[in-house]
Design a protein around this motif. Structure first.
Motif, PDB file in Angstrom:
ATOM      1  N   MET A  13       0.823  -1.214   0.000  1.00 46.62           N
ATOM      2  CA  MET A  13       0.000   0.000   0.000  1.00 46.62           C
ATOM      3  C   MET A  13       0.854   1.260   0.000  1.00 46.62           C
ATOM      4  SD  MET A  13      -3.047   1.244  -0.004  1.00 46.62           S
ATOM      5  CE  MET A  13      -3.932   2.749   0.361  1.00 46.62           C
ATOM      6  N   ILE A  14       1.818   1.322   0.950  1.00 48.32           N
ATOM      7  CA  ILE A  14       2.679   2.489   1.039  1.00 48.32           C
ATOM      8  C   ILE A  14       3.552   2.614  -0.207  1.00 48.32           C
ATOM      9  CG2 ILE A  14       4.391   1.188   2.396  1.00 48.32           C
ATOM     10  CD1 ILE A  14       3.763   4.998   2.514  1.00 48.32           C
ATOM     11  N   LEU A  15       4.024   1.470  -0.749  1.00 51.09           N
ATOM     12  CA  LEU A  15       4.838   1.517  -1.961  1.00 51.09           C
ATOM     13  C   LEU A  15       4.048   2.081  -3.138  1.00 51.09           C
ATOM     14  CD1 LEU A  15       6.883  -1.810  -1.737  1.00 51.09           C
ATOM     15  CD2 LEU A  15       7.801   0.512  -1.750  1.00 51.09           C
ATOM     16  N   ASP A  16       2.787   1.675  -3.253  1.00 53.74           N
ATOM     17  CA  ASP A  16       1.936   2.209  -4.320  1.00 53.74           C
ATOM     18  C   ASP A  16       1.781   3.721  -4.172  1.00 53.74           C
ATOM     19  OD1 ASP A  16       1.586  -0.312  -5.353  1.00 53.74           O
ATOM     20  OD2 ASP A  16      -0.319  -0.663  -4.323  1.00 53.74           O
ATOM     21  N   SER A  17       1.564   4.184  -2.933  1.00 53.68           N
ATOM     22  CA  SER A  17       1.391   5.618  -2.674  1.00 53.68           C
ATOM     23  C   SER A  17       2.659   6.390  -2.991  1.00 53.68           C
ATOM     24  CB  SER A  17       0.996   5.856  -1.210  1.00 53.68           C
ATOM     25  OG  SER A  17      -0.239   5.245  -0.917  1.00 53.68           O
ATOM     26  N   LEU A  18       3.808   5.819  -2.631  1.00 56.94           N
ATOM     27  CA  LEU A  18       5.077   6.485  -2.905  1.00 56.94           C
ATOM     28  C   LEU A  18       5.352   6.558  -4.398  1.00 56.94           C
ATOM     29  CD1 LEU A  18       7.572   5.227  -0.151  1.00 56.94           C
ATOM     30  CD2 LEU A  18       6.185   7.294  -0.199  1.00 56.94           C
ATOM     31  N   GLU A  19       5.009   5.476  -5.106  1.00 58.15           N
ATOM     32  CA  GLU A  19       5.259   5.504  -6.553  1.00 58.15           C
ATOM     33  C   GLU A  19       4.389   6.547  -7.236  1.00 58.15           C
ATOM     34  OE1 GLU A  19       6.054   2.596 -10.356  1.00 58.15           O
ATOM     35  OE2 GLU A  19       5.829   1.757  -8.351  1.00 58.15           O
ATOM     36  N   ILE A  20       3.177   6.702  -6.761  1.00 63.34           N
ATOM     37  CA  ILE A  20       2.311   7.761  -7.296  1.00 63.34           C
ATOM     38  C   ILE A  20       2.925   9.128  -6.987  1.00 63.34           C
ATOM     39  CG2 ILE A  20       0.062   8.907  -7.020  1.00 63.34           C
ATOM     40  CD1 ILE A  20      -1.115   6.083  -6.527  1.00 63.34           C
ATOM     41  N   ALA A  21       3.482   9.260  -5.768  1.00 63.71           N
ATOM     42  CA  ALA A  21       4.042  10.547  -5.324  1.00 63.71           C
ATOM     43  C   ALA A  21       5.300  10.930  -6.099  1.00 63.71           C
ATOM     44  CB  ALA A  21       4.339  10.506  -3.833  1.00 63.71           C
ATOM     45  N   VAL A  22       6.154   9.941  -6.437  1.00 64.08           N
ATOM     46  CA  VAL A  22       7.437  10.281  -7.069  1.00 64.08           C
ATOM     47  C   VAL A  22       7.548   9.830  -8.525  1.00 64.08           C
ATOM     48  CG1 VAL A  22       8.593  10.248  -4.837  1.00 64.08           C
ATOM     49  CG2 VAL A  22       8.648   8.201  -6.250  1.00 64.08           C
ATOM     50  N   ASN A  76       5.081   7.527  16.534  1.00 68.43           N
ATOM     51  CA  ASN A  76       4.202   6.417  16.914  1.00 68.43           C
ATOM     52  C   ASN A  76       2.741   6.669  16.570  1.00 68.43           C
ATOM     53  OD1 ASN A  76       6.452   5.115  18.077  1.00 68.43           O
ATOM     54  ND2 ASN A  76       6.166   6.220  20.005  1.00 68.43           N
ATOM     55  N   PHE A  77       2.421   7.859  16.079  1.00 65.34           N
ATOM     56  CA  PHE A  77       1.022   8.221  15.856  1.00 65.34           C
ATOM     57  C   PHE A  77       0.693   8.463  14.375  1.00 65.34           C
ATOM     58  CE2 PHE A  77       2.214   9.527  20.127  1.00 65.34           C
ATOM     59  CZ  PHE A  77       1.206   8.977  20.894  1.00 65.34           C
ATOM     60  N   TYR A  78       1.662   8.198  13.493  1.00 66.04           N
ATOM     61  CA  TYR A  78       1.446   8.467  12.071  1.00 66.04           C
ATOM     62  C   TYR A  78       1.269   7.173  11.279  1.00 66.04           C
ATOM     63  CZ  TYR A  78       3.402  13.113  13.121  1.00 66.04           C
ATOM     64  OH  TYR A  78       3.656  14.358  13.640  1.00 66.04           O
ATOM     65  N   SER A  79       0.476   7.270  10.209  1.00 66.64           N
ATOM     66  CA  SER A  79       0.476   6.196   9.226  1.00 66.64           C
ATOM     67  C   SER A  79       1.807   6.282   8.468  1.00 66.64           C
ATOM     68  CB  SER A  79      -0.682   6.373   8.241  1.00 66.64           C
ATOM     69  OG  SER A  79      -0.460   7.512   7.414  1.00 66.64           O
ATOM     70  N   GLU A  80       2.135   5.254   7.697  1.00 66.14           N
ATOM     71  CA  GLU A  80       3.409   5.278   6.971  1.00 66.14           C
ATOM     72  C   GLU A  80       3.479   6.439   5.988  1.00 66.14           C
ATOM     73  OE1 GLU A  80       5.748   1.205   6.597  1.00 66.14           O
ATOM     74  OE2 GLU A  80       3.839   1.127   5.513  1.00 66.14           O
ATOM     75  N   LEU A  81       2.364   6.723   5.305  1.00 65.04           N
ATOM     76  CA  LEU A  81       2.367   7.817   4.340  1.00 65.04           C
ATOM     77  C   LEU A  81       2.514   9.166   5.049  1.00 65.04           C
ATOM     78  CD1 LEU A  81       2.221   8.693   1.423  1.00 65.04           C
ATOM     79  CD2 LEU A  81      -0.281   8.749   1.605  1.00 65.04           C
ATOM     80  N   GLU A  82       1.822   9.344   6.164  1.00 59.46           N
ATOM     81  CA  GLU A  82       1.955  10.574   6.945  1.00 59.46           C
ATOM     82  C   GLU A  82       3.394  10.734   7.435  1.00 59.46           C
ATOM     83  OE1 GLU A  82      -2.405  11.263   9.045  1.00 59.46           O
ATOM     84  OE2 GLU A  82      -1.042   9.767   9.890  1.00 59.46           O
ATOM     85  N   TYR A  83       3.963   9.633   7.887  1.00 63.81           N
ATOM     86  CA  TYR A  83       5.346   9.663   8.371  1.00 63.81           C
ATOM     87  C   TYR A  83       6.284  10.093   7.246  1.00 63.81           C
ATOM     88  CZ  TYR A  83       9.699   8.189  10.572  1.00 63.81           C
ATOM     89  OH  TYR A  83      10.967   8.178  11.102  1.00 63.81           O
ATOM     90  N   PHE A  84       6.089   9.542   6.069  1.00 52.57           N
ATOM     91  CA  PHE A  84       6.921   9.886   4.915  1.00 52.57           C
ATOM     92  C   PHE A  84       6.815  11.370   4.600  1.00 52.57           C
ATOM     93  CE2 PHE A  84       7.380  10.582   0.333  1.00 52.57           C
ATOM     94  CZ  PHE A  84       8.651  10.060   0.119  1.00 52.57           C
ATOM     95  N   GLU A  85       5.600  11.904   4.564  1.00 53.19           N
ATOM     96  CA  GLU A  85       5.399  13.312   4.212  1.00 53.19           C
ATOM     97  C   GLU A  85       5.996  14.250   5.257  1.00 53.19           C
ATOM     98  OE1 GLU A  85       1.262  12.949   1.589  1.00 53.19           O
ATOM     99  OE2 GLU A  85       1.160  13.443   3.726  1.00 53.19           O
ATOM    100  N   LYS A  86       5.797  13.934   6.531  1.00 54.58           N
ATOM    101  CA  LYS A  86       6.266  14.820   7.601  1.00 54.58           C
ATOM    102  C   LYS A  86       7.773  14.755   7.801  1.00 54.58           C
ATOM    103  CE  LYS A  86       1.895  14.909  10.129  1.00 54.58           C
ATOM    104  NZ  LYS A  86       1.681  16.360   9.931  1.00 54.58           N
TER     105      LYS A  86
END
Length: 325
Positions: free
Chosen positions: A1-10, A51-61
């Protein structure tokens, strides 16, 4: 899921995997920092935001910290050195965030000290904790001195950003070259100071990386100025967009303030000027990285910039660029 989101992002499979692996490394670095603090009696009062972020939120922040880890990886540094330089940058980030909190009377950042108490004192404790870990991860006094020198440049940039009412409003070139270079470019490029000092054989490469990051940092500071026009006028701080408007319209910042509800309408062409200049500068930075072996294309760079605009709630401003491109 996170990999798909990252590929869309980059938009680049190789870069996606590199950034994903770098994110995992950075998560481990934060965990190591957390582990190093367990000996303190007030450890239970420390709140680690990771500890409170989803993986995508963590990546963005944490994008730039993750981005820097990915650059270290392309330089073929060992895992232990990547971990070391990642911890050092994370500590610097903590110190700068806590210092900003003191200035703004806030409590925010990757780690906060919960409970009642004076926010200033709590932020000072976080600075001391970060410095404690930082000192245990630098190999020499020279490295530590280099960090302090760059922090001094950042502080100087913040100082000259404060307007003197007895002098004319600073020019846009002065803001870009003297203020933004320090509080934007140097703020990010400090991540490369220790590798430059310690990796003798890779000094030229890391110096090249540093200059690329300064370009990107400068341009992102210009974006921040677009969102802070009114706040900066009210606080008496230099602002690039304000300066561009003053230079071209021959008006004062207070006339701009009077038009605060019509800024994007009245001064749309100056927004466009700052947006285009900012993106052009960022793309030059990414192009430098690409020329030194980092797996990024102009297409991927634009996708990352689009994400940076989104995180700053500048989606409309990105559309201005996109529609003109």
């Amino acid at each position: 899921m996170i990999l798909d989101s990252l590929e869309i992002a980059v938009g680049n499979p190789k870069l996606t995997i590199l950034l994903y692996n770098s994110m995992k490394d950075y998560q481990n670095i934060e965990s190591e920092f957390q582990e190093k603090l367990k000996s303190f009696s007030f450890f239970d009062k420390l709140v680690f935001k990771k500890n409170f972020y989803s993986e995508l939120e963590y990546f963005e922040k944490n994008f730039f910290s993750i981005f820097f880890i990915s650059i270290f990886k392309t330089a073929d540094l060992s895992s232990s050195k990547i971990n070391k330089y990642g911890i050092i940058f994370h500590m610097i980030r903590e110190i700068i965030t806590a210092a900003d909190n003191i200035l703004d009377n806030e409590e925010k950042g990757p780690v906060i000290l919960s409970g009642n108490g004076n926010p200033v004192l709590k932020n000072i404790i976080l600075i001391l904790l970060s410095n404690y870990v930082l000192l245990n991860n630098t190999d020499s006094n020279l490295s530590f001195i280099k960090i302090m020198e760059t922090l001094d440049k950042i502080a100087a940039g913040e100082s000259i950003a404060k307007l003197d009412k007895t002098t004319p409003y600073p020019s846009s070139n002065f803001i870009k070259n003297q203020i933004h270079r320090n509080i934007g470019g140097e703020l990010l490029a400090i991540a490369f100071d220790i590798p430059i000092a310690e990796e003798i054989e890779l000094k030229t490469l890391f110096t090249f990386f540093r200059e690329a990051i300064i370009l990107i940092g400068n341009s992102l500071q210009a974006l921040d100025d677009m969102t802070d026009v009114i706040e900066d006028i009210e606080k008496g701080k230099a602002n690039l967009l304000t300066s561009v408007i003053i230079e071209n319209e021959n008006i004062s910042e207070f006339e701009i303030l009077n038009n605060k509800n019509q800024l994007t309408t009245l001064y749309s062409k100056y927004y466009e000027m700052v947006i285009n200049d900012s993106i052009s500068q960022s793309l030059k930075g990414f192009e430098l990285l690409e020329s030194s072996g980092y797996p990024i294309s102009q297409k991927s760079a634009k996708k990352i910039l689009k994400m940076m605009f989104k995180l700053r709630e500048l989606e409309k401003e990105w559309l201005i660029y996109e529609n003109k491109a």
